[in-house]
Design a protein around this motif. Structure first.
Motif, mmCIF file in Angstrom:
data_model
loop_
_atom_site.group_PDB
_atom_site.id
_atom_site.type_symbol
_atom_site.label_atom_id
_atom_site.label_comp_id
_atom_site.label_asym_id
_atom_site.label_seq_id
_atom_site.Cartn_x
_atom_site.Cartn_y
_atom_site.Cartn_z
ATOM 1 N N GLY A 48 53.066 83.388 -71.624
ATOM 2 C CA GLY A 48 53.448 82.127 -71.002
ATOM 3 C C GLY A 48 53.588 81.019 -72.029
ATOM 4 O O GLY A 48 54.488 80.185 -71.947
ATOM 5 N N THR A 49 52.705 81.047 -73.043
ATOM 6 C CA THR A 49 52.768 80.050 -74.101
ATOM 7 C C THR A 49 54.093 80.129 -74.850
ATOM 8 O O THR A 49 54.713 79.118 -75.148
ATOM 9 N N VAL A 50 54.513 81.358 -75.135
ATOM 10 C CA VAL A 50 55.695 81.507 -75.978
ATOM 11 C C VAL A 50 56.991 81.367 -75.174
ATOM 12 O O VAL A 50 57.914 80.684 -75.604
ATOM 13 N N ILE A 51 57.062 81.996 -74.000
ATOM 14 C CA ILE A 51 58.349 81.936 -73.296
ATOM 15 C C ILE A 51 58.328 81.062 -72.051
ATOM 16 O O ILE A 51 59.367 80.770 -71.485
ATOM 17 N N GLY A 52 57.121 80.626 -71.619
ATOM 18 C CA GLY A 52 57.002 79.932 -70.340
ATOM 19 C C GLY A 52 57.889 78.714 -70.185
ATOM 20 O O GLY A 52 58.627 78.586 -69.206
ATOM 21 N N THR A 53 57.829 77.805 -71.175
ATOM 22 C CA THR A 53 58.588 76.563 -71.052
ATOM 23 C C THR A 53 60.087 76.825 -71.000
ATOM 24 O O THR A 53 60.804 76.244 -70.197
ATOM 25 N N ILE A 54 60.541 77.731 -71.875
ATOM 26 C CA ILE A 54 61.975 78.003 -71.932
ATOM 27 C C ILE A 54 62.408 78.689 -70.641
ATOM 28 O O ILE A 54 63.411 78.328 -70.029
ATOM 29 N N PHE A 55 61.609 79.671 -70.205
ATOM 30 C CA PHE A 55 61.955 80.406 -69.001
ATOM 31 C C PHE A 55 62.011 79.483 -67.782
ATOM 32 O O PHE A 55 62.970 79.521 -67.002
ATOM 33 N N ILE A 56 61.000 78.628 -67.619
ATOM 34 C CA ILE A 56 60.963 77.813 -66.401
ATOM 35 C C ILE A 56 62.110 76.809 -66.401
ATOM 36 O O ILE A 56 62.673 76.490 -65.350
ATOM 37 N N SER A 57 62.504 76.354 -67.572
ATOM 38 C CA SER A 57 63.618 75.423 -67.624
ATOM 39 C C SER A 57 64.903 76.065 -67.086
ATOM 40 O O SER A 57 65.638 75.464 -66.301
ATOM 41 N N ASN A 61 55.412 71.928 -66.853
ATOM 42 C CA ASN A 61 55.736 70.819 -65.956
ATOM 43 C C ASN A 61 56.848 69.989 -66.587
ATOM 44 O O ASN A 61 57.854 69.677 -65.949
ATOM 45 N N ALA A 62 56.675 69.666 -67.855
ATOM 46 C CA ALA A 62 57.659 68.847 -68.568
ATOM 47 C C ALA A 62 59.025 69.521 -68.574
ATOM 48 O O ALA A 62 60.040 68.901 -68.288
ATOM 49 N N ALA A 63 59.025 70.821 -68.877
ATOM 50 C CA ALA A 63 60.295 71.541 -68.960
ATOM 51 C C ALA A 63 60.950 71.667 -67.589
ATOM 52 O O ALA A 63 62.169 71.734 -67.482
ATOM 53 N N ALA A 64 60.140 71.711 -66.523
ATOM 54 C CA ALA A 64 60.704 71.869 -65.180
ATOM 55 C C ALA A 64 61.240 70.543 -64.635
ATOM 56 O O ALA A 64 62.188 70.529 -63.858
ATOM 57 N N ILE A 65 60.623 69.424 -65.032
ATOM 58 C CA ILE A 65 61.093 68.132 -64.517
ATOM 59 C C ILE A 65 62.470 67.798 -65.072
ATOM 60 O O ILE A 65 63.297 67.233 -64.370
ATOM 61 N N GLY A 66 62.706 68.150 -66.331
ATOM 62 C CA GLY A 66 63.956 67.777 -66.995
ATOM 63 C C GLY A 66 65.199 68.025 -66.151
ATOM 64 O O GLY A 66 65.868 67.080 -65.735
ATOM 65 N N PRO A 67 65.488 69.294 -65.850
ATOM 66 C CA PRO A 67 66.688 69.580 -65.059
ATOM 67 C C PRO A 67 66.637 68.954 -63.662
ATOM 68 O O PRO A 67 67.683 68.571 -63.130
#
Lengths: 310, 163
Positions: free
Chosen positions: A204-213, A242-248
């Motif tokens: 989750g640390t490595v791919i989580g942010t990119i994946f959720i975006s 959270n940050a990556a998901a809010i963007g889009p």
């Protein structure tokens, strides 16, 4: 695996974690590490790290948001936040870049802990501004926290892939810092359940942010859900996700920025305050029950490699 | 378990200074990004970042000074909400300046540090098999969709109009 936990990544502290008498202080690990990195060393002295971040931000903001239409009404939005996270990782991994090494990564990690606060403060200001709206949407905000229990639905798939008790640690929650602490506290550091949650944590640390975006970007095109529902769902209980998901989500609903920030921030706060109790009192017992019922039916031969046992 | 010390030691002046310098660095980078990406005037957004940094500073300090076992996230959230509360004497000032700092500008800088920091986990990540990666992806998707669908159902059931 021991070093893995000690090196655990960006960290949220824990809110009111009930700990056993003998097992205490799990919740202090992260704060301790940060304190050691920030308070006893001079992290700002590594000017090349901060100049590199400035460079990455400069490049990312200059490129700006790119929208790639892939079908009618469906588009992938790639935002500057994706460039900085990927470039950051590339800078660490790239051999020619000698000034970003393990030491700088540790400083970045420690500094990040502090910077989470700025992010939270910004969301809190939006929440305060829209406090009436938050009270009006109270039921939805609180009940959607129960929606996080959907992770348990992944348990059968984990069993079919050959995981045993690891699957309990893997699927009881999203596996971020507070969840790791809860699982370790309950099952012990060297248990299969803890191995499972560690695996989810690292990946989750490595791919989580990119994946959720990307997940959010696609969902915004495909799913006709309420804008507030998207906002609330982005509070998954991890600052960076959270940050990556809010963007889009912000980009998809222009004019609703403040309410989306308010819901996202408040929902993330709820994930930390009550989400942890949902995990302790509902998710883990439920996952265990489902495991005991399903494992004899669909369990496979164990596949956990020896190296994961280390 | 290594690295396990109960850390309720008091924060030194030197430590607070380190926090302040880091927050200043973060603010400057964010303001520059905010200017390039959104063309917000630099002085206004610098004041906005100053307010957010101050809230953060008080939050992390309270976490370590107060005897409760409570995360700084909670203190920071409460301070931020109260300062921006409609009717508070501070709310107009705070909202004016903080609104000049886009959330996405903060996130972009924050995630640059996250990217560099997560490089450390790369080797461990590679050691884990594809099965664990599949499960992680499904777990994240399940959390997100679970919350989104429940929220949507409740919003529709309570008659919140789609905006």
């Amino acid at each position: 695996m021991l070093t893995l936990y000690a090196d655990s990544n960006y960290v949220w502290g824990l809110i009111f974690i009930p700990t056993g008498d003998d097992e205490g202080h799990v919740e202090h690990i992260y704060r301790e590490k940060t304190d050691r990195r920030i308070l006893r060393k001079n992290p700002w002295r590594d000017y090349r790290l901060h100049l590199t971040v400035l460079g990455l931000v400069f490049i990312a903001e200059m490129i700006g948001t790119i929208t790639i239409p892939i079908a009618k009404n469906v588009a992938i939005t790639i935002m500057p936040l994706i460039y900085t996270i990927i470039l950051g990782l590339v800078f660490y991994l790239a051999k020619p870049i000698k000034w970003i090494q393990r030491k700088q990564a540790r400083i970045a990690e420690g500094a990040m802990m502090l910077f989470i606060g700025v992010l939270i403060a910004k969301l809190a200001v939006s929440s305060g501004q829209s406090i009436n709206l938050i009270f009006d949407m109270g039921p939805a905000l609180i009940l959607q926290e129960l929606g996080h229990l959907a992770t348990i639905l992944v348990l059968p798939i984990a069993l079919l892939l050959g995981f045993k008790k690891e699957s309990i640690g893997m699927t009881n929650s999203i596996g971020r810092e507070p969840n790791v602490a809860v699982v370790v506290d309950k099952y012990g550091f060297n248990s299969p359940q803890s191995r499972g949650v560690f695996a989810i944590f690292i990946i989750g640390t490595v791919i989580g942010t990119i994946f959720i975006s990307f997940l959010v970007t696609l969902s915004l095109s495909f799913l006709p859900l309420h804008p507030y529902a998207f906002a609330m769902a982005s509070g998954v209980g991890s600052a960076s996700m959270n940050a990556a998901a809010i963007g889009p989500t912000l980009a998809a609903f222009p004019g609703l920025e403040t309410s989306i920030e308010a819901f996202a921030g408040f929902s993330n706060l709820l994930s930390f305050c009550i989400g942890i109790y949902i995990v302790i009192f509902i998710a883990i017992p439920l996952t265990e029950k489902l495991y005991n019922w399903l494992e004899p039916k669909i369990g496979r031969d164990p596949i956990v490699q020896k190296k994961e046992d280390e | 378990m290594p690295d396990l010390i109960d850390g309720s030691e008091n924060v030194s002046v030197h430590g607070i200074l380190n926090w302040i310098i880091l927050l200043v660095i973060f603010s400057i980078i964010t303001v520059i990004g905010n200017y390039i990406g959104y063309k917000h005037p630099m002085t206004d957004s610098l004041v906005g970042m100053g307010i957010l940094s101050l809230i953060t500073l008080v939050g992390v300090w309270l976490e370590r000074e107060l005897p409760f076992n409570v995360s700084s996230i909670l203190y920071i959230s409460i301070i931020g909400i109260v300062l921006a509360f409609p009717g508070m004497p501070t709310s107009k000032f705070v909202l004016h300046y903080v609104s000049k700092v886009e959330l996405l500008s903060i996130v972009t800088v924050f995630l640059a540090y996250v990217g560099i920091g997560m490089g450390k986990s790369w080797d461990e990540f590679k050691a884990l098999g594809w099965r664990a990666i599949v499960i992680t992806i499904l777990v994240i998707a399940a959390t997100y969709y679970g919350a989104a669908i429940v929220a949507h159902i409740v919003l529709v059931a309570t008659g919140v109009p789609a905006v």
